[in-house]
Scaffold this motif. Structure first.
Motif, PDB file in Angstrom:
ATOM      1  N   ARG A 118       0.828  -1.200   0.000  1.00 57.74           N
ATOM      2  CA  ARG A 118       0.000   0.000   0.000  1.00 57.74           C
ATOM      3  C   ARG A 118       0.863   1.251   0.000  1.00 57.74           C
ATOM      4  O   ARG A 118       1.971   1.266   0.545  1.00 57.74           O
ATOM      5  CB  ARG A 118      -0.939   0.018   1.212  1.00 57.74           C
ATOM      6  CG  ARG A 118      -1.870  -1.182   1.270  1.00 57.74           C
ATOM      7  CD  ARG A 118      -2.768  -1.245   0.033  1.00 57.74           C
ATOM      8  NE  ARG A 118      -3.745  -2.307   0.119  1.00 57.74           N
ATOM      9  CZ  ARG A 118      -3.671  -3.453  -0.527  1.00 57.74           C
ATOM     10  NH1 ARG A 118      -2.626  -3.685  -1.296  1.00 57.74           N
ATOM     11  NH2 ARG A 118      -4.617  -4.358  -0.414  1.00 57.74           N
ATOM     12  N   ALA A 119       0.319   2.315  -0.603  1.00 57.05           N
ATOM     13  CA  ALA A 119       1.089   3.555  -0.737  1.00 57.05           C
ATOM     14  C   ALA A 119       1.368   4.197   0.616  1.00 57.05           C
ATOM     15  O   ALA A 119       2.467   4.679   0.875  1.00 57.05           O
ATOM     16  CB  ALA A 119       0.337   4.534  -1.639  1.00 57.05           C
ATOM     17  N   ALA A 120       0.364   4.268   1.474  1.00 55.58           N
ATOM     18  CA  ALA A 120       0.535   4.833   2.812  1.00 55.58           C
ATOM     19  C   ALA A 120       1.006   3.731   3.735  1.00 55.58           C
ATOM     20  O   ALA A 120       0.207   2.930   4.218  1.00 55.58           O
ATOM     21  CB  ALA A 120      -0.774   5.448   3.304  1.00 55.58           C
ATOM     22  N   GLY A 121       2.310   3.676   3.980  1.00 52.75           N
ATOM     23  CA  GLY A 121       2.859   2.566   4.743  1.00 52.75           C
ATOM     24  C   GLY A 121       3.664   3.001   5.942  1.00 52.75           C
ATOM     25  O   GLY A 121       3.234   3.831   6.736  1.00 52.75           O
TER      26      GLY A 121
ATOM     27  N   ALA B 190      -8.811  10.404   2.512  1.00 50.53           N
ATOM     28  CA  ALA B 190      -9.488  10.529   1.218  1.00 50.53           C
ATOM     29  C   ALA B 190      -8.493  10.444   0.068  1.00 50.53           C
ATOM     30  O   ALA B 190      -8.828   9.960  -1.015  1.00 50.53           O
ATOM     31  CB  ALA B 190     -10.243  11.854   1.158  1.00 50.53           C
ATOM     32  N   GLY B 191      -7.253  10.876   0.315  1.00 54.72           N
ATOM     33  CA  GLY B 191      -6.247  10.858  -0.750  1.00 54.72           C
ATOM     34  C   GLY B 191      -5.770   9.470  -1.132  1.00 54.72           C
ATOM     35  O   GLY B 191      -5.252   9.271  -2.236  1.00 54.72           O
ATOM     36  N   VAL B 192      -5.925   8.480  -0.246  1.00 59.42           N
ATOM     37  CA  VAL B 192      -5.450   7.128  -0.554  1.00 59.42           C
ATOM     38  C   VAL B 192      -6.561   6.243  -1.098  1.00 59.42           C
ATOM     39  O   VAL B 192      -6.306   5.100  -1.491  1.00 59.42           O
ATOM     40  CB  VAL B 192      -4.817   6.453   0.684  1.00 59.42           C
ATOM     41  CG1 VAL B 192      -3.640   7.268   1.177  1.00 59.42           C
ATOM     42  CG2 VAL B 192      -5.838   6.256   1.789  1.00 59.42           C
ATOM     43  N   ILE B 193      -7.801   6.752  -1.122  1.00 56.08           N
ATOM     44  CA  ILE B 193      -8.908   5.985  -1.688  1.00 56.08           C
ATOM     45  C   ILE B 193      -8.990   6.275  -3.175  1.00 56.08           C
ATOM     46  O   ILE B 193      -9.133   7.425  -3.593  1.00 56.08           O
ATOM     47  CB  ILE B 193     -10.237   6.339  -1.001  1.00 56.08           C
ATOM     48  CG1 ILE B 193     -10.169   6.001   0.494  1.00 56.08           C
ATOM     49  CG2 ILE B 193     -11.392   5.594  -1.650  1.00 56.08           C
ATOM     50  CD1 ILE B 193     -11.391   6.415   1.274  1.00 56.08           C
ATOM     51  N   VAL B 194      -8.873   5.254  -3.990  1.00 52.12           N
ATOM     52  CA  VAL B 194      -8.825   5.393  -5.443  1.00 52.12           C
ATOM     53  C   VAL B 194      -9.958   4.598  -6.060  1.00 52.12           C
ATOM     54  O   VAL B 194     -10.172   3.431  -5.716  1.00 52.12           O
ATOM     55  CB  VAL B 194      -7.474   4.902  -6.009  1.00 52.12           C
ATOM     56  CG1 VAL B 194      -7.464   5.029  -7.530  1.00 52.12           C
ATOM     57  CG2 VAL B 194      -6.326   5.682  -5.392  1.00 52.12           C
ATOM     58  N   LYS B 195     -10.673   5.221  -6.975  1.00 46.49           N
ATOM     59  CA  LYS B 195     -11.730   4.540  -7.715  1.00 46.49           C
ATOM     60  C   LYS B 195     -11.246   4.306  -9.136  1.00 46.49           C
ATOM     61  O   LYS B 195     -10.946   5.238  -9.876  1.00 46.49           O
ATOM     62  CB  LYS B 195     -13.019   5.367  -7.737  1.00 46.49           C
ATOM     63  CG  LYS B 195     -14.209   4.641  -8.344  1.00 46.49           C
ATOM     64  CD  LYS B 195     -15.482   5.464  -8.211  1.00 46.49           C
ATOM     65  CE  LYS B 195     -16.706   4.669  -8.670  1.00 46.49           C
ATOM     66  NZ  LYS B 195     -16.636   4.278 -10.094  1.00 46.49           N
ATOM     67  N   ASP B 196     -11.117   3.037  -9.512  1.00 46.93           N
ATOM     68  CA  ASP B 196     -10.675   2.643 -10.849  1.00 46.93           C
ATOM     69  C   ASP B 196     -11.806   1.861 -11.500  1.00 46.93           C
ATOM     70  O   ASP B 196     -11.984   0.681 -11.243  1.00 46.93           O
ATOM     71  CB  ASP B 196      -9.406   1.800 -10.763  1.00 46.93           C
ATOM     72  CG  ASP B 196      -8.868   1.421 -12.138  1.00 46.93           C
ATOM     73  OD1 ASP B 196      -9.374   1.960 -13.141  1.00 46.93           O
ATOM     74  OD2 ASP B 196      -7.939   0.594 -12.212  1.00 46.93           O
TER      75      ASP B 196
ATOM     76  N   THR C 244      -6.476   1.047   3.987  1.00 41.57           N
ATOM     77  CA  THR C 244      -5.375   1.960   4.298  1.00 41.57           C
ATOM     78  C   THR C 244      -5.896   3.251   4.909  1.00 41.57           C
ATOM     79  O   THR C 244      -5.314   3.787   5.858  1.00 41.57           O
ATOM     80  CB  THR C 244      -4.563   2.269   3.024  1.00 41.57           C
ATOM     81  OG1 THR C 244      -4.031   1.053   2.496  1.00 41.57           O
ATOM     82  CG2 THR C 244      -3.421   3.217   3.328  1.00 41.57           C
ATOM     83  N   ALA C 245      -7.002   3.771   4.378  1.00 36.92           N
ATOM     84  CA  ALA C 245      -7.609   4.981   4.954  1.00 36.92           C
ATOM     85  C   ALA C 245      -8.043   4.725   6.395  1.00 36.92           C
ATOM     86  O   ALA C 245      -7.857   5.575   7.274  1.00 36.92           O
ATOM     87  CB  ALA C 245      -8.800   5.417   4.104  1.00 36.92           C
ATOM     88  N   ALA C 246      -8.615   3.548   6.638  1.00 36.44           N
ATOM     89  CA  ALA C 246      -9.018   3.197   8.003  1.00 36.44           C
ATOM     90  C   ALA C 246      -7.800   3.072   8.918  1.00 36.44           C
ATOM     91  O   ALA C 246      -7.860   3.429  10.104  1.00 36.44           O
ATOM     92  CB  ALA C 246      -9.805   1.884   8.000  1.00 36.44           C
ATOM     93  N   SER C 247      -6.671   2.594   8.370  1.00 33.49           N
ATOM     94  CA  SER C 247      -5.444   2.470   9.156  1.00 33.49           C
ATOM     95  C   SER C 247      -4.911   3.844   9.549  1.00 33.49           C
ATOM     96  O   SER C 247      -4.403   4.030  10.663  1.00 33.49           O
ATOM     97  CB  SER C 247      -4.382   1.708   8.354  1.00 33.49           C
ATOM     98  OG  SER C 247      -4.825   0.401   8.044  1.00 33.49           O
ATOM     99  N   ILE C 248      -5.005   4.809   8.628  1.00 39.92           N
ATOM    100  CA  ILE C 248      -4.575   6.176   8.941  1.00 39.92           C
ATOM    101  C   ILE C 248      -5.439   6.759  10.055  1.00 39.92           C
ATOM    102  O   ILE C 248      -4.952   7.417  10.972  1.00 39.92           O
ATOM    103  CB  ILE C 248      -4.637   7.050   7.677  1.00 39.92           C
ATOM    104  CG1 ILE C 248      -3.620   6.558   6.641  1.00 39.92           C
ATOM    105  CG2 ILE C 248      -4.370   8.520   8.006  1.00 39.92           C
ATOM    106  CD1 ILE C 248      -3.706   7.270   5.317  1.00 39.92           C
TER     107      ILE C 248
END
Length: 222
Positions: free
Chosen positions: A28-31, A79-85, A94-98
């Motif tokens: 994950r990006a936020a690590g 919100a910045g780590v949540i990505v919709k593809d 990851t957002a919940a971890s932050i």
């Protein structure tokens, strides 16, 4: 500076780092560094707001406002780590971890070490052990499927449904439209399967079973 003042900062860095290691291991990006910084920052704000002379200096200082400010600021990072593809949403865990490490930092900064330690242990269990349990739970794989082809190919709805059924998929929410002045035809639908490898098998079978100009497959699992 009293030596014990460094204790909450070290505890916050450790808590953020432990959660961050799991996130980094999961790609994950936020690590590791990100979560350590978030936890440390939240801890610092809470330590500062409990400074004995702060209330006298500013009058009627309310530490709950600091908590609200921390959580609001963390919301922007999350919100910045949540990505919709397409139809796939990634980054929710990851957002919940932050959000979690910010709360840990607040608890540590306010001196609730035991509560923070218990929460950290439970969180690491959720992120690691629960992942294995989740893999064992039967789940229905939902895929958003689009197929676009030339009208002369004659891929009727019946043929599309029969092909998907032969691959173990059930079809729902099927829509279609004509594009490019009647030259192209497009089906959009949601398909379901219980097979864990259903998506890869469907992708491999599509060129032979449904010859078309374009395919799009979006699995919704994070």
């Amino acid at each position: 500076m009293h030596p014990t003042i460094i204790l909450p900062f070290l505890a916050a860095i450790t808590a953020g780092a432990l959660v961050g290691i799991e996130r980094s291991y999961s790609g994950r990006a936020a690590g590791f560094r990100t979560l350590s910084l978030v936890c440390l920052t939240a801890c610092l704000l809470m330590v500062v707001c409990q400074f004995p002379g702060l209330t006298q200096r500013f009058g009627g200082f309310d530490s709950t406002r600091v908590v609200q400010g921390v959580m609001a600021g963390v919301g922007f990072i999350g919100a910045g780590v949540i990505v919709k593809d397409g139809a796939t949403i990634k980054g929710l865990t990851t957002a919940a971890s932050i959000w979690l490490v910010s709360a840990l930092g607040i608890a540590i900064g306010m001196g609730f070490y035991a509560e923070a330690a218990i929460t950290l242990a439970l969180a690491l269990g959720i992120l690691s052990v629960f992942r294995k349990i989740e893999d064992l739970i039967p789940r229905r794989l939902m895929v958003h499927y689009l197929v676009r082809f030339r009208v002369e190919h004659g891929l009727t709805e019946v043929r599309v449904r029969e092909f998907l059924k032969s691959q173990g998929f059930q079809v729902s929410d099927l829509t279609y439209k004509v594009k490019e002045s009647g030259e192209l035809f497009e089906y959009k639908m949601t398909v379901y399967t219980q097979a864990r490898d259903g998506l890869s098998k469907l992708a491999a079978a599509l060129p032979i079973g449904l010859p078309a100009l374009e395919y799009e497959l979006y699995a919704t699992r994070d």
